[in-house]
Design a protein around this motif. Structure first.
Motif, PDB file in Angstrom:
ATOM      1  N   ASP A 379       0.860  -1.293   0.095  1.00  0.00           N
ATOM      2  CA  ASP A 379       0.216   0.016  -0.597  1.00  0.00           C
ATOM      3  C   ASP A 379       1.057   1.261   0.551  1.00  0.00           C
ATOM      4  OD1 ASP A 379      -2.765  -1.261  -0.108  1.00  0.00           O
ATOM      5  OD2 ASP A 379      -1.626  -2.029   1.479  1.00  0.00           O
ATOM      6  N   VAL A 380       1.584   1.355   0.879  1.00  0.00           N
ATOM      7  CA  VAL A 380       2.994   2.439   0.916  1.00  0.00           C
ATOM      8  C   VAL A 380       4.552   1.627   0.896  1.00  0.00           C
ATOM      9  CG1 VAL A 380       3.623   4.075   2.443  1.00  0.00           C
ATOM     10  CG2 VAL A 380       1.383   3.503   2.594  1.00  0.00           C
ATOM     11  N   VAL A 381       5.277   2.604  -0.630  1.00  0.00           N
ATOM     12  CA  VAL A 381       6.458   2.196  -0.761  1.00  0.00           C
ATOM     13  C   VAL A 381       7.335   3.211   0.037  1.00  0.00           C
ATOM     14  CG1 VAL A 381       7.460   1.775  -2.340  1.00  0.00           C
ATOM     15  CG2 VAL A 381       5.546   0.528  -2.531  1.00  0.00           C
ATOM     16  N   LEU A 382       8.674   3.184   0.194  1.00  0.00           N
ATOM     17  CA  LEU A 382       9.688   4.336   0.241  1.00  0.00           C
ATOM     18  C   LEU A 382      10.752   3.977  -0.546  1.00  0.00           C
ATOM     19  CD1 LEU A 382      10.399   5.931   3.608  1.00  0.00           C
ATOM     20  CD2 LEU A 382      11.907   4.855   2.488  1.00  0.00           C
ATOM     21  N   ILE A 396       7.505   6.640 -10.266  1.00  0.00           N
ATOM     22  CA  ILE A 396       6.503   7.146 -10.589  1.00  0.00           C
ATOM     23  C   ILE A 396       5.103   5.828 -11.292  1.00  0.00           C
ATOM     24  CG2 ILE A 396       5.499   8.043 -12.539  1.00  0.00           C
ATOM     25  CD1 ILE A 396       8.504   9.538 -12.706  1.00  0.00           C
ATOM     26  N   GLU A 397       5.573   4.792 -11.761  1.00  0.00           N
ATOM     27  CA  GLU A 397       4.801   4.109 -13.030  1.00  0.00           C
ATOM     28  C   GLU A 397       3.799   3.480 -11.302  1.00  0.00           C
ATOM     29  OE1 GLU A 397       6.637   1.136 -14.369  1.00  0.00           O
ATOM     30  OE2 GLU A 397       6.193   2.451 -16.634  1.00  0.00           O
ATOM     31  N   ALA A 398       4.917   3.348  -9.843  1.00  0.00           N
ATOM     32  CA  ALA A 398       3.947   3.007  -8.749  1.00  0.00           C
ATOM     33  C   ALA A 398       3.000   3.440  -7.873  1.00  0.00           C
ATOM     34  CB  ALA A 398       4.767   2.179  -8.043  1.00  0.00           C
ATOM     35  N   ALA A 399       3.468   5.028  -8.044  1.00  0.00           N
ATOM     36  CA  ALA A 399       2.141   6.258  -7.366  1.00  0.00           C
ATOM     37  C   ALA A 399       1.131   6.201  -8.594  1.00  0.00           C
ATOM     38  CB  ALA A 399       2.901   7.591  -7.307  1.00  0.00           C
ATOM     39  N   LEU A 400       1.387   6.073  -9.730  1.00  0.00           N
ATOM     40  CA  LEU A 400       0.032   6.219 -11.000  1.00  0.00           C
ATOM     41  C   LEU A 400      -0.910   4.730 -10.838  1.00  0.00           C
ATOM     42  CD1 LEU A 400       1.854   7.718 -14.047  1.00  0.00           C
ATOM     43  CD2 LEU A 400       0.471   8.937 -12.309  1.00  0.00           C
ATOM     44  N   THR A 401      -0.052   3.702 -10.248  1.00  0.00           N
ATOM     45  CA  THR A 401      -1.358   2.589 -10.183  1.00  0.00           C
ATOM     46  C   THR A 401      -1.604   2.228  -8.657  1.00  0.00           C
ATOM     47  OG1 THR A 401       0.924   1.081  -9.943  1.00  0.00           O
ATOM     48  CG2 THR A 401       0.204   1.249 -12.331  1.00  0.00           C
ATOM     49  N   GLY A 402      -1.956   3.170  -7.956  1.00  0.00           N
ATOM     50  CA  GLY A 402      -2.451   3.129  -6.512  1.00  0.00           C
ATOM     51  C   GLY A 402      -1.775   3.168  -5.633  1.00  0.00           C
ATOM     52  N   HIS A 403      -0.714   3.357  -5.180  1.00  0.00           N
ATOM     53  CA  HIS A 403       0.774   2.988  -4.158  1.00  0.00           C
ATOM     54  C   HIS A 403       1.352   4.834  -3.849  1.00  0.00           C
ATOM     55  CE1 HIS A 403       0.525  -0.815  -6.800  1.00  0.00           C
ATOM     56  NE2 HIS A 403       0.803  -0.937  -5.240  1.00  0.00           N
ATOM     57  N   LEU A 404       0.833   4.580  -2.211  1.00  0.00           N
ATOM     58  CA  LEU A 404       2.005   6.042  -2.015  1.00  0.00           C
ATOM     59  C   LEU A 404       3.450   5.537  -1.847  1.00  0.00           C
ATOM     60  CD1 LEU A 404       0.733   8.362  -0.346  1.00  0.00           C
ATOM     61  CD2 LEU A 404       1.428   7.583   1.099  1.00  0.00           C
TER      62      LEU A 404
END
Length: 555
Positions: A379-382, A396-404
């Motif tokens: 759900d959240v990735v640092l 960026i792709e992770a942020a665009l596919t529903g992840h913070l």
């Protein structure tokens, strides 16, 4: 003490009625001084000034004296503690000594016998003297003795010294020397320990509040033993001396566990070692502990509260980016979501969060780890740091596919992060859509609350600096003074300056059209972004730091 009591009353430091009551309670013996201070009737400085006036000696404020460790070392620590004194300065055959009782003939004679110098006593305050003991005598004398013992050990076992060092017990001089260096650094609130080999000496420096301080010098002959011991503790190959290596060690300090990140660097005089102290207890911060302005805090909390998107922290190395992101991570993490980090290295270990350590040798790079993480239902990735095109694109792709996604980037200010991402190959339209907010920050030294001095800066100076003020009513601000609590620097700890930029529709358009960083900055400021310097000036007005510090760390 009867003379001291009269002097305190005559100088106005203590009221006559209070002194009469104190004399009636404890008498005029040695207990009077301690009673006056403990009862908050007089300060140690006031008592010391009265002693100086009564005995006809000079009073010296230790916070204003930069002590030389070589001068302090002229008198053994046990004598300093026994007679409550410390060497301050040497001028030819004259040694200036700070002491509580300048009429203590036995103490002055012993110092003269040990140093073979003429002793000039001056009066110092007890609390200031104890601070100097804590700084200069708690370890320096023992470190010097240990360095001599190590040197003798080297001479007697020169061939097998580095081979047998791993088998040495806890009482071995090398082991005690290293343990003492680390514990002293933790007590001094140092962020880094630098062990630097030289042509003739091994130098140890601590970085305290962002500034390096030389703490110890030892003979070069002990260098190999100290470095080998540190490499063994950090699980680093002691036989490899030609290339840089990284490691990690943990020490128990006053009932808590403190981790240190260790890096070696081959130099012309041997291997330099830098240890970053990762004190987990100091990192359990709440959002309020970041001391963001209300506007910046609202923007930042709104950004990390979203279910998806990217939030970046930017700034130079050592500007507190990781602390800010970890604080944000703790604010959003809960048992209902899956939080995964990929870092190089994992600086602070947090329970309940899945943390991945980058291992380039094993092929576990940022980009490879990120791909695996995205298949682990996060759900959240640092992401510890965006260093290359591939990592940036996947984030960026992770942020665009529903992840913070939370990450760091090295740029001078917030708007520059947008241009940096496009420069390393990310598509502008993806950058504009994915990014929610960018936090740029710097760390300025925090004023010591015990000794800061209020003053009024001339209005023409404030105007030239762009400091917000009313010319008809100049604001009262504070400047650094120096006291024993802050080792005479005037600063203790650090405070962060922030610049929070949220992506609006107008800024997104500028990103897509590849506008320059300065153009985006002008728009962001017009839309309410507070610059680093403005935020710094607001913290100056709050008495947290100084104008000089804000100018030093911000552009």
């Amino acid at each position: 003490m009867r003379g001291l009591a009269q002097t305190l009353v005559l100088t106005g430091a203590v009221r006559a009625a209070e002194m009469s009551a104190a004399l009636a309670e404890v008498g005029d013996g040695p207990e009077l001084r301690e009673h006056l201070v403990n009862a908050h009737i007089a300060t140690e400085a006031q008592v010391a000034e009265a002693v100086a006036l009564h005995t006809g000696h000079r009073y010296v404020e230790l916070a204003n004296i930069p002590l030389d460790p070589n001068v302090v070392a002229l008198v053994p620590g046990n004598i300093c503690r026994k007679y409550q004194l410390i060497p301050l300065d040497r001028r030819g055959d004259r040694l200036v000594v700070g002491i509580l009782d300048p009429n203590d003939i036995v103490a002055l004679d012993d110092v003269a016998s040990v140093t073979d110098l003429f002793v000039e006593p001056v009066v110092v305050a007890r609390d200031a003297l104890e601070q100097m003991f804590e700084r200069f005598l708690r370890s320096d004398e023992e470190l010097s003795e240990l360095s001599i013992a190590i040197e003798e050990n080297v001479e007697s076992t020169s061939e097998s010294f580095t081979e047998t060092i791993e088998d040495q017990d806890a009482d071995a001089p090398v082991v005690r020397f290293v343990n003492l260096l680390i514990s002293q650094a933790i007590n001094d609130r140092a962020s880094d320990i630098h062990v630097e080999p030289g042509e003739s000496q091994l130098t140890v420096r601590y970085r305290i509040d962002g500034v390096l301080h030389e703490m110890q010098k030892a003979d070069r002959s002990i260098q190999d033993g100290i470095i080998s011991r540190l490499k063994i503790m950090s699980s680093i190959d002691i036989a490899e001396k030609r290339r840089p290596q990284d490691g990690r060690l943990s020490v128990a300090h006053e009932g808590r566990q403190v981790d240190l990140r260790v890096a070696t660097l081959p130099t012309v005089w041997g291997e330099k070692i830098v240890m970053r102290i990762l004190d987990n207890t100091g990192q359990r911060m709440a959002m309020s502990d970041l001391l963001m302005s209300p506007r910046n805090l609202d923007r930042f909390e709104a950004s990390i509260s979203r279910p998806h998107g990217m939030v970046l922290a930017t700034g130079p190395t050592g500007s507190g980016k990781s602390t800010t992101l970890y604080t944000a991570l703790r604010a959003v993490a809960n048992p209902k979501i899956n939080v995964i980090t990929v870092e190089d290295p994992v600086e602070y270990r947090i329970g309940g969060i899945n943390q991945v350590q980058v291992n380039n040798k094993a092929g576990l790079t940022f980009s490879n780890a990120l791909r695996s993480i995205l298949r682990s239902d996060p759900d959240v990735v640092l992401v510890g740091e965006i260093r290359d095109h591939e990592t940036a694109v996947i984030s960026i792709e992770a942020a665009l596919t529903g992840h913070l996604v939370l990450s760091t980037l090295h740029t001078n200010d917030a708007p520059s992060a947008l241009t940096r991402l496009t420069e390393i190959g990310c598509e502008p339209f993806l950058v504009a859509t994915a990014l929610e907010a960018i936090v740029a920050q710097r760390l300025a030294r925090r004023l010591c609350t015990r000794c800061r001095e209020p003053f009024t800066e001339p209005t023409d100076v404030l105007t030239s600096l762009g400091f917000p003020h009313d010319p008809s009513d100049p604001p009262q601000i504070f400047r650094a003074a120096g006291c024993p609590a802050c080792s005479g620097t005037g600063y203790r700890g650090r405070v962060a300056l922030h610049e929070v930029m949220t992506l609006t529709e107008e800024l997104e358009q500028l990103v897509v059209t590849r506008a320059t960083g300065s153009e985006m900055r002008q728009v962001a400021l017009r839309q309410g972004m507070v610059s680093l310097r403005e935020d710094g000036f607001s913290k100056v007005a709050q008495g947290l730091t100084t104008i000089e510090e804000v100018l030093r760390v911000s552009v």
